[in-house]
Design a protein around this motif. Structure first.
Motif, PDB file in Angstrom:
ATOM      1  N   ALA A  25       0.857  -1.185   0.000  1.00  0.00           N
ATOM      2  CA  ALA A  25       0.000   0.000   0.000  1.00  0.00           C
ATOM      3  C   ALA A  25       0.894   1.236   0.000  1.00  0.00           C
ATOM      4  O   ALA A  25       1.906   1.286   0.695  1.00  0.00           O
ATOM      5  CB  ALA A  25      -0.893  -0.025   1.221  1.00  0.00           C
ATOM      6  N   GLY A  26       0.519   2.213  -0.789  1.00  0.00           N
ATOM      7  CA  GLY A  26       1.306   3.447  -0.834  1.00  0.00           C
ATOM      8  C   GLY A  26       2.392   3.455  -1.886  1.00  0.00           C
ATOM      9  O   GLY A  26       3.001   4.490  -2.145  1.00  0.00           O
ATOM     10  N   GLN A  27       2.635   2.300  -2.513  1.00  0.00           N
ATOM     11  CA  GLN A  27       3.636   2.260  -3.593  1.00  0.00           C
ATOM     12  C   GLN A  27       2.940   2.581  -4.917  1.00  0.00           C
ATOM     13  O   GLN A  27       1.724   2.426  -5.038  1.00  0.00           O
ATOM     14  CB  GLN A  27       4.285   0.881  -3.678  1.00  0.00           C
ATOM     15  N   PRO A  28       3.711   3.019  -5.918  1.00  0.00           N
ATOM     16  CA  PRO A  28       3.082   3.312  -7.209  1.00  0.00           C
ATOM     17  C   PRO A  28       2.410   2.066  -7.797  1.00  0.00           C
ATOM     18  O   PRO A  28       2.846   0.942  -7.545  1.00  0.00           O
ATOM     19  CB  PRO A  28       4.244   3.773  -8.096  1.00  0.00           C
ATOM     20  N   ASP A  29       1.345   2.296  -8.536  1.00  0.00           N
ATOM     21  CA  ASP A  29       0.604   1.181  -9.137  1.00  0.00           C
ATOM     22  C   ASP A  29       1.448   0.453 -10.173  1.00  0.00           C
ATOM     23  O   ASP A  29       2.363   1.023 -10.763  1.00  0.00           O
ATOM     24  CB  ASP A  29      -0.680   1.681  -9.807  1.00  0.00           C
ATOM     25  N   GLN A  30       1.076  -0.809 -10.403  1.00  0.00           N
ATOM     26  CA  GLN A  30       1.749  -1.613 -11.419  1.00  0.00           C
ATOM     27  C   GLN A  30       1.068  -1.389 -12.761  1.00  0.00           C
ATOM     28  O   GLN A  30      -0.106  -1.037 -12.827  1.00  0.00           O
ATOM     29  CB  GLN A  30       1.605  -3.099 -11.085  1.00  0.00           C
ATOM     30  N   SER A  31       1.810  -1.679 -13.810  1.00  0.00           N
ATOM     31  CA  SER A  31       1.195  -1.692 -15.133  1.00  0.00           C
ATOM     32  C   SER A  31       0.330  -2.950 -15.221  1.00  0.00           C
ATOM     33  O   SER A  31       0.446  -3.859 -14.395  1.00  0.00           O
ATOM     34  CB  SER A  31       2.274  -1.732 -16.219  1.00  0.00           C
ATOM     35  N   TYR A  32      -0.517  -3.001 -16.216  1.00  0.00           N
ATOM     36  CA  TYR A  32      -1.394  -4.161 -16.393  1.00  0.00           C
ATOM     37  C   TYR A  32      -0.568  -5.438 -16.538  1.00  0.00           C
ATOM     38  O   TYR A  32      -0.861  -6.448 -15.906  1.00  0.00           O
ATOM     39  CB  TYR A  32      -2.287  -3.958 -17.620  1.00  0.00           C
ATOM     40  N   SER A  33       0.489  -5.396 -17.340  1.00  0.00           N
ATOM     41  CA  SER A  33       1.276  -6.619 -17.568  1.00  0.00           C
ATOM     42  C   SER A  33       2.039  -7.038 -16.307  1.00  0.00           C
ATOM     43  O   SER A  33       2.189  -8.226 -16.040  1.00  0.00           O
ATOM     44  CB  SER A  33       2.220  -6.463 -18.762  1.00  0.00           C
ATOM     45  N   GLU A  34       2.500  -6.067 -15.507  1.00  0.00           N
ATOM     46  CA  GLU A  34       3.151  -6.418 -14.240  1.00  0.00           C
ATOM     47  C   GLU A  34       2.155  -7.100 -13.309  1.00  0.00           C
ATOM     48  O   GLU A  34       2.478  -8.095 -12.667  1.00  0.00           O
ATOM     49  CB  GLU A  34       3.687  -5.169 -13.530  1.00  0.00           C
TER      50      GLU A  34
END
Length: 166
Positions: A119-128
């Motif tokens: 929580a609080g970290q940048p979001d992942q890309s869809y493929s990640e």
């Protein structure tokens, strides 16, 4: 003379590129003029059945479920620090894909650890996100069998380990 087979009906096995499956039995089939003895393996999560020639088990990477010790090593790997992300995603994605398809729980744990987002970290890309979920699912399937719990409980345990600060 009957040879001892590596697996028997009811055994759970891991096929590197498909994850955990259950041996339904052994069947004899004629394929391209050759008589083959095949393991019939059902993969519930992928809704598919795979037939692996008995004499190709070693080459295919088909193996028994990991030991508790091996899973403990995988769990320890999850607790480690994520590797730096200095290379391009396409290169890392290839490495992660190879690790997932190796069928090795420790390598799969590395992928889960490296792609986990707290929580609080940048979001992942869809493929990640897709790759993270695939790796988590593979690891949870095997952990569930080793610890004799259902898949959801195993996934919760993995995510609880990831949530704890190193």
């Amino acid at each position: 003379m009957a040879t001892k087979l590596a697996f028997s009906a009811g055994d759970y096995v891991v096929y590197p590129t498909h994850g955990v499956g259950k041996v339904l039995g052994v069947e004899d089939r004629e394929v391209a003029g050759f008589d083959l003895k095949l393991f019939v393996i059902s993969f519930e999560s992928e809704k598919m059945t795979l037939r692996v020639p008995v004499d190709k088990v070693k080459d295919s990477g088909l193996r028994k479920i990991s030991s508790r010790a091996k899973m403990k090593t995988a769990m320890t790997t999850l607790k480690g620090r994520a590797r730096g992300k200095r290379t391009m995603w396409s290169r890392r994605a290839q490495e992660y894909d190879a690790k997932i398809n190796s069928g090795d729980p420790v390598a799969i744990a590395e992928v889960v650890r490296d792609l986990h987002r707290a929580a609080g970290q940048p979001d992942q890309s869809y493929s990640e996100r897709q790759m993270y979920e695939a790796a988590l699912e593979r690891l949870a399937q095997e952990l569930a069998l080793v610890e004799k719990v259902d898949r959801d409980a195993a996934a919760e345990k993995l995510e609880a380990v990831l949530a704890k600060p190193a």
